[in-house]
Design an enzyme around this catalytic site. Structure first.
Site, PDB file in Angstrom:
ATOM      1  CG  ASP A   1      39.315  32.533   1.910  1.00 20.77           C
ATOM      2  OD1 ASP A   1      39.310  32.911   3.174  1.00 20.77           O
ATOM      3  OD2 ASP A   1      40.442  33.528   1.625  1.00 20.77           O
TER       4      ASP A   1
ATOM      5  CG  HIS B   1      37.215  33.936  10.764  1.00 20.64           C
ATOM      6  ND1 HIS B   1      36.839  34.400  10.537  1.00 20.64           N
ATOM      7  CD2 HIS B   1      38.296  33.648  10.073  1.00 20.64           C
ATOM      8  CE1 HIS B   1      37.479  35.301  10.021  1.00 20.64           C
ATOM      9  NE2 HIS B   1      38.723  34.556   9.589  1.00 20.64           N
TER      10      HIS B   1
END
Length: 294
Positions: free
Chosen positions: A226, A25
């Protein structure tokens, strides 16, 4: 990351026919950075216990391929995205996470009006995490107010910070620093009728949040790093009325594909200030074109 190989060994010992898949992720670093990790070999071997290994973006997938080639000496196929090591082949794929677009669009049509101010709204929405670049973002906003004083009292920056890891000292310190900086900037620019920054530190329901997205003129989504960042996608889905402008960090997974956003390095406060000004002045036609493409 070590678990796939552990499972693979147990499955092979038991002669069980079972597939193992793993989704990462977060970003995967380039090989020249990852090789500094003293457990680099063990982590790569652990992940190669998978049959399928998935990442958010092509660049993260390619970074993993390069790591396996340079660090383990594995055979890689960049066209088919395959890694051969020992007597096993692992398939690599970029499978970016998405959002339930129709749900956000519908909720944005039904969500109540969140803002009562007459000024245009710049919106930031993040977990309170040091990777999200919130401190750098408000410094960019400060530079905007300093460089373009004609826009003072015409905009308000709403920063929504969702509590995260509140028992960890680094996160407590970040919260303290953020509140100090917001107080300092407000003290510097505020007037009797106008506060430049509104800070909301709490969990907000997604239904309520869609109203914030819908009515914000500008979304400032500028993490320093991110894996993907779904806030950028959620903001776009909620533009059901007058289209806004998305300012996005290229250091997000979303920044690799959402090219119609204004892409800005969050560490460059002057660049961020100019992007806010350009977004504020952008014509309806250009806003509509960019948002439709996004």
């Amino acid at each position: 990351m070590m678990m796939p190989l552990m499972l693979r060994n147990l499955i092979d010992e038991a002669s069980i026919n079972c597939k193992i898949a793993f989704f990462l992720h977060i970003p995967f670093p380039s090989w020249d950075i990852f090789r500094l990790n003293p457990w680099a070999n063990e982590i790569l071997l652990g992940l190669l216990g998978c049959d399928l290994l998935a990442f958010h973006t092509n660049s993260y997938a390619m970074n993993f391929l390069e790591c396996c080639y340079h660090i383990l000496g594995a055979r890689i196929d960049k066209q088919e995205l395959l890694i051969e090591y020992g007597n096993k082949t692992t398939v690599i794929r970029a499978l970016p996470i998405g959002i339930p677009y129709d749900w956000f669009e519908q909720m944005a049509k039904e969500s109540p009006k969140p803002f009562s101010c007459k000024e245009k709204v710049i919106l930031g929405v993040d977990r309170l995490d040091y990777t999200k670049g919130i401190i750098q973002r408000i410094h960019g906003y400060e530079k905007f107010l300093e460089k373009y004083p004609e826009y003072r009292e015409k905009v308000i920056f709403f920063q929504i910070a969702v509590p995260s890891r509140t028992d960890v000292d680094d996160y407590k310190n970040l919260k303290d620093e953020l509140e100090r900086e917001i107080g300092r900037i407000s003290g510097r620019f505020a007037t009797s009728d106008w506060t430049p920054i509104k800070y909301i530190y709490k969990n907000i329901s997604q239904f309520e949040l869609t109203g914030y997205y819908r009515d914000a003129t500008i979304a400032l989504i500028t993490p320093v790093r991110d894996g993907m960042n779904l806030v950028a996608k959620e903001y776009v889905a909620c533009q059901v009325r007058d289209p806004g402008v998305l300012i996005l960090s290229p250091f997000t997974g979303a920044g690799e594909t959402m090219n119609e956003a204004l892409l800005v390095n969050p560490l460059e406060s002057e660049m961020l200030a100019d992007a806010i000004k350009n977004a504020y002045c952008m014509s309806y036609h250009e806003r509509k074109l960019r948002m439709n493409a996004l």
